[in-house]
Scaffold this motif. Structure first.
Motif, PDB file in Angstrom:
ATOM      1  N   PHE A 108     -29.891  75.603 -56.917  1.00  0.00           N
ATOM      2  CA  PHE A 108     -28.594  75.000 -57.393  1.00  0.00           C
ATOM      3  C   PHE A 108     -27.608  75.044 -55.994  1.00  0.00           C
ATOM      4  CE2 PHE A 108     -24.252  74.969 -58.838  1.00  0.00           C
ATOM      5  CZ  PHE A 108     -24.191  74.007 -59.619  1.00  0.00           C
ATOM      6  N   SER A 109     -27.744  76.219 -55.367  1.00  0.00           N
ATOM      7  CA  SER A 109     -26.704  76.495 -53.990  1.00  0.00           C
ATOM      8  C   SER A 109     -27.278  75.543 -52.858  1.00  0.00           C
ATOM      9  CB  SER A 109     -26.401  77.927 -53.909  1.00  0.00           C
ATOM     10  OG  SER A 109     -27.706  78.433 -53.444  1.00  0.00           O
ATOM     11  N   LEU A 110     -28.591  75.547 -52.651  1.00  0.00           N
ATOM     12  CA  LEU A 110     -29.183  75.060 -51.535  1.00  0.00           C
ATOM     13  C   LEU A 110     -29.267  73.437 -51.428  1.00  0.00           C
ATOM     14  CD1 LEU A 110     -31.825  77.771 -50.621  1.00  0.00           C
ATOM     15  CD2 LEU A 110     -29.784  77.286 -49.347  1.00  0.00           C
ATOM     16  N   TYR A 111     -29.765  72.925 -52.742  1.00  0.00           N
ATOM     17  CA  TYR A 111     -30.251  71.433 -52.523  1.00  0.00           C
ATOM     18  C   TYR A 111     -29.228  70.629 -53.301  1.00  0.00           C
ATOM     19  CZ  TYR A 111     -34.550  73.707 -51.214  1.00  0.00           C
ATOM     20  OH  TYR A 111     -35.483  74.500 -50.522  1.00  0.00           O
ATOM     21  N   ASN A 112     -29.177  69.521 -52.757  1.00  0.00           N
ATOM     22  CA  ASN A 112     -28.196  68.293 -53.374  1.00  0.00           C
ATOM     23  C   ASN A 112     -29.079  67.263 -53.570  1.00  0.00           C
ATOM     24  OD1 ASN A 112     -25.890  69.939 -53.057  1.00  0.00           O
ATOM     25  ND2 ASN A 112     -25.886  69.494 -50.804  1.00  0.00           N
ATOM     26  N   GLN A 113     -28.344  66.079 -54.317  1.00  0.00           N
ATOM     27  CA  GLN A 113     -28.996  64.748 -54.491  1.00  0.00           C
ATOM     28  C   GLN A 113     -29.453  64.177 -53.168  1.00  0.00           C
ATOM     29  OE1 GLN A 113     -26.490  62.247 -56.535  1.00  0.00           O
ATOM     30  NE2 GLN A 113     -27.952  60.695 -56.751  1.00  0.00           N
ATOM     31  N   LYS A 114     -30.587  63.536 -53.122  1.00  0.00           N
ATOM     32  CA  LYS A 114     -31.178  62.783 -51.754  1.00  0.00           C
ATOM     33  C   LYS A 114     -31.739  63.799 -50.837  1.00  0.00           C
ATOM     34  CE  LYS A 114     -28.039  59.197 -52.309  1.00  0.00           C
ATOM     35  NZ  LYS A 114     -26.776  58.228 -51.591  1.00  0.00           N
ATOM     36  N   ASN A 115     -31.887  64.990 -51.278  1.00  0.00           N
ATOM     37  CA  ASN A 115     -32.739  65.819 -50.290  1.00  0.00           C
ATOM     38  C   ASN A 115     -34.224  65.763 -50.587  1.00  0.00           C
ATOM     39  OD1 ASN A 115     -30.250  68.231 -50.571  1.00  0.00           O
ATOM     40  ND2 ASN A 115     -30.613  67.269 -48.752  1.00  0.00           N
ATOM     41  N   ASN A 116     -34.908  66.048 -49.441  1.00  0.00           N
ATOM     42  CA  ASN A 116     -36.656  66.211 -49.805  1.00  0.00           C
ATOM     43  C   ASN A 116     -37.037  67.485 -49.807  1.00  0.00           C
ATOM     44  OD1 ASN A 116     -37.403  63.385 -49.688  1.00  0.00           O
ATOM     45  ND2 ASN A 116     -36.970  63.374 -47.590  1.00  0.00           N
ATOM     46  N   VAL A 117     -37.943  68.052 -50.823  1.00  0.00           N
ATOM     47  CA  VAL A 117     -38.197  69.332 -51.004  1.00  0.00           C
ATOM     48  C   VAL A 117     -39.601  69.426 -51.224  1.00  0.00           C
ATOM     49  CG1 VAL A 117     -36.073  70.044 -52.157  1.00  0.00           C
ATOM     50  CG2 VAL A 117     -37.734  69.242 -53.657  1.00  0.00           C
ATOM     51  N   ILE A 118     -40.317  70.771 -51.090  1.00  0.00           N
ATOM     52  CA  ILE A 118     -41.566  70.997 -51.283  1.00  0.00           C
ATOM     53  C   ILE A 118     -41.725  71.525 -52.534  1.00  0.00           C
ATOM     54  CG2 ILE A 118     -43.778  72.173 -50.652  1.00  0.00           C
ATOM     55  CD1 ILE A 118     -42.733  71.186 -47.788  1.00  0.00           C
ATOM     56  N   ILE A 119     -42.431  71.250 -53.804  1.00  0.00           N
ATOM     57  CA  ILE A 119     -42.497  71.954 -55.032  1.00  0.00           C
ATOM     58  C   ILE A 119     -43.571  72.499 -55.182  1.00  0.00           C
ATOM     59  CG2 ILE A 119     -42.502  71.589 -57.585  1.00  0.00           C
ATOM     60  CD1 ILE A 119     -40.553  69.200 -56.941  1.00  0.00           C
ATOM     61  N   GLU A 120     -43.442  73.745 -55.585  1.00  0.00           N
ATOM     62  CA  GLU A 120     -44.869  74.565 -55.799  1.00  0.00           C
ATOM     63  C   GLU A 120     -44.637  75.321 -57.417  1.00  0.00           C
ATOM     64  OE1 GLU A 120     -47.362  78.676 -54.764  1.00  0.00           O
ATOM     65  OE2 GLU A 120     -45.696  78.120 -53.634  1.00  0.00           O
ATOM     66  N   GLY A 121     -45.592  74.806 -58.173  1.00  0.00           N
ATOM     67  CA  GLY A 121     -45.362  75.355 -59.678  1.00  0.00           C
ATOM     68  C   GLY A 121     -46.548  74.736 -60.513  1.00  0.00           C
ATOM     69  N   THR A 122     -46.048  74.591 -61.649  1.00  0.00           N
ATOM     70  CA  THR A 122     -47.123  74.134 -62.748  1.00  0.00           C
ATOM     71  C   THR A 122     -46.538  72.865 -63.485  1.00  0.00           C
ATOM     72  OG1 THR A 122     -46.074  75.193 -64.463  1.00  0.00           O
ATOM     73  CG2 THR A 122     -47.839  76.244 -63.467  1.00  0.00           C
ATOM     74  N   ILE A 123     -47.334  71.901 -63.826  1.00  0.00           N
ATOM     75  CA  ILE A 123     -46.940  70.712 -64.470  1.00  0.00           C
ATOM     76  C   ILE A 123     -47.481  70.522 -65.903  1.00  0.00           C
ATOM     77  CG2 ILE A 123     -48.992  69.584 -63.641  1.00  0.00           C
ATOM     78  CD1 ILE A 123     -47.213  66.968 -63.148  1.00  0.00           C
ATOM     79  N   TYR A 124     -46.642  70.136 -66.637  1.00  0.00           N
ATOM     80  CA  TYR A 124     -46.664  70.038 -68.007  1.00  0.00           C
ATOM     81  C   TYR A 124     -46.522  68.699 -68.556  1.00  0.00           C
ATOM     82  CZ  TYR A 124     -46.316  70.894 -73.088  1.00  0.00           C
ATOM     83  OH  TYR A 124     -46.207  70.732 -74.625  1.00  0.00           O
ATOM     84  N   ILE A 125     -47.638  67.940 -69.180  1.00  0.00           N
ATOM     85  CA  ILE A 125     -47.399  66.585 -69.481  1.00  0.00           C
ATOM     86  C   ILE A 125     -47.690  66.743 -71.005  1.00  0.00           C
ATOM     87  CG2 ILE A 125     -48.472  64.380 -69.245  1.00  0.00           C
ATOM     88  CD1 ILE A 125     -49.195  64.912 -66.562  1.00  0.00           C
ATOM     89  N   LYS A 126     -46.738  66.017 -71.720  1.00  0.00           N
ATOM     90  CA  LYS A 126     -46.790  66.015 -73.132  1.00  0.00           C
ATOM     91  C   LYS A 126     -46.835  64.732 -73.912  1.00  0.00           C
ATOM     92  CE  LYS A 126     -43.906  67.603 -76.990  1.00  0.00           C
ATOM     93  NZ  LYS A 126     -42.653  67.974 -77.459  1.00  0.00           N
ATOM     94  N   LYS A 127     -47.608  64.533 -74.599  1.00  0.00           N
ATOM     95  CA  LYS A 127     -47.701  63.062 -75.171  1.00  0.00           C
ATOM     96  C   LYS A 127     -46.985  63.122 -76.303  1.00  0.00           C
ATOM     97  CE  LYS A 127     -52.362  61.862 -73.358  1.00  0.00           C
ATOM     98  NZ  LYS A 127     -53.736  61.260 -73.853  1.00  0.00           N
ATOM     99  N   ILE A 128     -46.134  62.131 -76.526  1.00  0.00           N
ATOM    100  CA  ILE A 128     -44.963  61.930 -77.719  1.00  0.00           C
ATOM    101  C   ILE A 128     -45.809  60.847 -78.449  1.00  0.00           C
ATOM    102  CG2 ILE A 128     -42.839  61.593 -78.598  1.00  0.00           C
ATOM    103  CD1 ILE A 128     -41.977  62.836 -75.651  1.00  0.00           C
ATOM    104  N   PRO A 129     -46.051  60.707 -79.637  1.00  0.00           N
ATOM    105  CA  PRO A 129     -46.510  59.751 -80.401  1.00  0.00           C
ATOM    106  C   PRO A 129     -45.099  58.768 -80.773  1.00  0.00           C
ATOM    107  CG  PRO A 129     -46.454  61.438 -81.708  1.00  0.00           C
ATOM    108  CD  PRO A 129     -46.216  62.126 -80.459  1.00  0.00           C
ATOM    109  N   PHE A 130     -45.470  57.376 -80.502  1.00  0.00           N
ATOM    110  CA  PHE A 130     -44.402  56.581 -80.483  1.00  0.00           C
ATOM    111  C   PHE A 130     -44.509  55.530 -81.725  1.00  0.00           C
ATOM    112  CE2 PHE A 130     -42.316  52.712 -79.149  1.00  0.00           C
ATOM    113  CZ  PHE A 130     -40.829  52.942 -79.113  1.00  0.00           C
TER     114      PHE A 130
END
Length: 89
Positions: A56-78
């Motif tokens: 929150f203190s370091l990054y602003n809108q329109k910055n490029n960042v490197i992300i390391e973490g996990t990804i979670y994809i959830k399917k929502i029935p429509f």
């Protein structure tokens, strides 16, 4: 869940919230797609505790960042024939 390391472009200003005495930072990011015929992927990125305060203190809108973490994809029935995928990082 899968591990993820990628570069992303921040589309929205990071927001800091407090939930049950724990800090949570979230923002909308655009992930670059290496395939030529497909558009970039938009996803919501979350950070918790002390990392959330730093993000929150370091990054602003329109910055490029490197992300390391996990990804979670959830399917929502429509409807019966369609599914919507929600991506969270």
């Amino acid at each position: 869940m899968n591990t993820l390391v990628c570069t992303a472009y921040i589309l929205s200003q990071p927001k800091l919230k407090r939930l049950k005495s724990e800090c949570l930072c979230y923002m909308l990011v655009s992930l670059y797609n290496f395939r030529d015929d497909m558009v970039n992927l938009n996803a919501i990125a979350f950070a918790k505790s002390t990392i959330a305060k730093k993000v929150f203190s370091l990054y602003n809108q329109k910055n490029n960042v490197i992300i390391e973490g996990t990804i979670y994809i959830k399917k929502i029935p429509f409807t019966k024939n369609h599914n919507i995928k929600s991506k969270k990082i």
